[in-house]
Design a protein around this motif. Structure first.
Motif, short mmCIF file in Angstrom:
data_model
loop_
_atom_site.label_atom_id
_atom_site.label_comp_id
_atom_site.label_asym_id
_atom_site.label_seq_id
_atom_site.Cartn_x
_atom_site.Cartn_y
_atom_site.Cartn_z
N ARG A 10 1.02 -0.95 -0.06
CA ARG A 10 0.06 0.09 0.32
C ARG A 10 0.70 1.16 0.45
O ARG A 10 1.65 1.45 0.71
CB ARG A 10 -0.78 -0.14 1.55
CG ARG A 10 -1.71 1.42 1.33
CD ARG A 10 -2.46 1.39 3.07
NE ARG A 10 -3.66 2.24 2.66
CZ ARG A 10 -3.65 2.78 3.65
NH1 ARG A 10 -3.46 2.47 4.99
NH2 ARG A 10 -4.82 3.55 3.00
N HIS A 11 0.89 2.43 -0.46
CA HIS A 11 1.21 3.33 -0.39
C HIS A 11 1.41 4.40 1.02
O HIS A 11 0.74 4.19 1.71
CB HIS A 11 0.62 4.49 -1.37
CG HIS A 11 -0.68 5.44 -1.18
ND1 HIS A 11 -0.65 6.17 0.28
CD2 HIS A 11 -2.31 4.30 -0.72
CE1 HIS A 11 -2.29 6.06 1.39
NE2 HIS A 11 -3.15 5.36 0.36
N GLY A 12 2.16 4.78 1.06
CA GLY A 12 2.66 5.74 2.15
C GLY A 12 1.53 6.62 2.71
O GLY A 12 0.81 7.24 1.68
N GLN A 13 2.36 7.20 3.94
CA GLN A 13 1.16 7.56 4.26
C GLN A 13 1.13 8.91 3.98
O GLN A 13 1.81 9.37 2.99
CB GLN A 13 1.70 8.56 5.88
CG GLN A 13 0.60 8.90 7.03
CD GLN A 13 0.96 9.56 7.57
OE1 GLN A 13 1.53 10.53 8.66
NE2 GLN A 13 1.00 8.09 9.28
N THR A 14 0.05 9.62 4.03
CA THR A 14 -0.91 11.17 3.46
C THR A 14 -1.17 12.17 4.86
O THR A 14 -1.47 11.66 5.75
CB THR A 14 -1.90 10.96 1.97
OG1 THR A 14 -3.04 10.49 2.55
CG2 THR A 14 -1.25 10.27 0.97
N GLY A 35 4.91 10.20 5.29
CA GLY A 35 4.84 9.02 4.21
C GLY A 35 6.19 8.72 3.01
O GLY A 35 6.32 7.28 2.77
N HIS A 36 6.81 9.85 3.03
CA HIS A 36 8.35 9.76 2.49
C HIS A 36 9.24 8.74 3.43
O HIS A 36 10.58 7.94 2.76
CB HIS A 36 8.98 10.75 1.83
CG HIS A 36 8.05 11.70 0.49
ND1 HIS A 36 8.66 11.51 -0.67
CD2 HIS A 36 7.19 12.96 0.85
CE1 HIS A 36 7.69 12.55 -1.41
NE2 HIS A 36 6.91 12.92 -0.31
N VAL A 54 8.05 -3.01 -11.96
CA VAL A 54 7.20 -2.42 -11.00
C VAL A 54 6.41 -1.68 -11.52
O VAL A 54 5.62 -1.01 -12.12
CB VAL A 54 7.92 -0.67 -10.30
CG1 VAL A 54 7.33 0.02 -9.42
CG2 VAL A 54 9.36 -1.03 -10.37
N TYR A 55 5.16 -1.93 -10.92
CA TYR A 55 3.48 -1.28 -10.94
C TYR A 55 2.36 -0.57 -9.80
O TYR A 55 2.84 -1.05 -8.94
CB TYR A 55 2.66 -2.49 -11.59
CG TYR A 55 2.94 -3.81 -12.22
CD1 TYR A 55 2.48 -3.55 -14.14
CD2 TYR A 55 3.87 -4.74 -11.66
CE1 TYR A 55 3.21 -4.14 -15.25
CE2 TYR A 55 3.99 -5.73 -13.60
CZ TYR A 55 3.24 -5.13 -15.00
OH TYR A 55 4.46 -6.32 -15.54
N THR A 56 2.69 0.93 -11.17
CA THR A 56 1.71 1.69 -9.58
C THR A 56 0.02 1.04 -10.28
O THR A 56 -0.03 0.98 -11.74
CB THR A 56 2.07 2.87 -10.06
OG1 THR A 56 2.26 3.60 -10.93
CG2 THR A 56 3.80 3.05 -8.61
N THR A 62 1.09 6.28 -5.20
CA THR A 62 2.01 5.20 -4.82
C THR A 62 3.16 5.38 -6.02
O THR A 62 4.07 4.31 -5.55
CB THR A 62 0.76 3.81 -6.15
OG1 THR A 62 0.34 5.00 -7.70
CG2 THR A 62 -0.78 3.57 -5.71
N GLN A 63 3.15 5.95 -6.86
CA GLN A 63 5.18 6.48 -7.62
C GLN A 63 5.18 7.04 -6.80
O GLN A 63 6.58 5.79 -6.83
CB GLN A 63 4.27 7.37 -9.04
CG GLN A 63 6.01 7.32 -9.57
CD GLN A 63 5.77 7.74 -11.12
OE1 GLN A 63 4.66 7.87 -11.44
NE2 GLN A 63 6.86 8.54 -11.40
N GLN A 64 5.33 7.79 -5.80
CA GLN A 64 6.12 8.24 -4.65
C GLN A 64 6.78 7.30 -4.04
O GLN A 64 7.82 7.92 -3.74
CB GLN A 64 4.99 9.67 -4.32
CG GLN A 64 5.16 11.21 -5.08
CD GLN A 64 4.03 11.88 -4.48
OE1 GLN A 64 3.95 11.68 -2.99
NE2 GLN A 64 4.75 12.77 -5.27
N SER A 65 5.47 6.22 -3.66
CA SER A 65 5.95 4.92 -2.42
C SER A 65 7.64 4.22 -2.79
O SER A 65 8.31 3.68 -2.23
CB SER A 65 4.72 4.52 -1.94
OG SER A 65 3.59 5.03 -1.85
#
Length: 207
Positions: A10-14, A35-36, A54-56, A62-65
């Motif tokens: 799952r993506h990082g925190q926002t 999140g970063h 890599v799939y997002t 998601t890409q930033q993660s």
């Protein structure tokens, strides 16, 4: 065929996560500072793996993660099938089961197996599952990609895990998630299985 290893995160925190605000597919938010840091911790823990792809989702959180992996030059594809569920008119609002009767009612319908239900203007789990199926077929039909990193979203992750593991969508809440959590999936060529469930050991020093 060798066993394909799929690292599903799952993506990082926002800031929306912190505030309890629903994002969904219509809110294209950025990772916050935490999140970063989570993304950096995951990269440090798994940068040594020879990912073939890599799939997002198409949403930038998601890409930033996984940006650290993309900076290595790894092949990357975006798929709208990995986008978060749409919460319709409720996106960008703070809603919880305790505070919002309609939202709570829809969640209860899903648990009863009424996965066609949706909030006004939003998607149902059935619709999310339908748009995920082409991506699942992609995973099945690219044997040359033996190690794959997939970054997506919480509710959509629950839906795809049900599909991969042949659970009814009514069971999706059994798949817990946290920001930058990892599910490690094996695919033998005929079936998917989980080898690591809600792994957050790489976040040990993150808040």
């Amino acid at each position: 065929m060798s066993v394909k290893k799929i690292y599903l995160i799952r993506h990082g925190q926002t800031d929306f996560n912190v505030a309890g605000i629903v994002q969904g597919s219509g809110v294209d938010s950025d990772l916050n500072e935490a999140g970063h840091r989570q993304a950096a911790r995951f990269f440090a823990a798994y940068r040594h793996l020879p990912f073939d792809k890599v799939y997002t989702s198409t949403l930038k959180r998601t890409q930033q993660s996984v940006q650290g992996f993309l900076d290595l030059g790894l092949p990357h594809e975006q798929h709208s099938g990995l986008n978060e569920i749409s919460w319709g008119v409720r996106e960008g609002l703070r809603i919880t089961p305790e505070e919002d009767a309609e939202y709570n009612g829809v969640l209860q319908q899903w648990q009863r197996g009424e996965t066609h239900a949706r909030l006004l203007g939003g998607e149902s789990p059935d619709e999310v599952a339908a748009r995920q199926r082409p991506f699942i077929e992609l995973l099945r039909n690219r044997p040359e990609e033996e190690n794959v990193l997939v970054c997506m979203h919480g509710r959509a992750m629950r839906v795809i895990l049900c599909q991969l593991l042949n659970y009814p969508l009514s069971c999706m809440d059994a798949f817990e998630h946290r920001n930058l959590c990892l599910y490690k999936i094996h695919f033998t060529g005929s079936q998917f299985s989980v080898s690591s469930f809600l792994d957050v050991t790489h976040l040990a020093e993150c808040p």
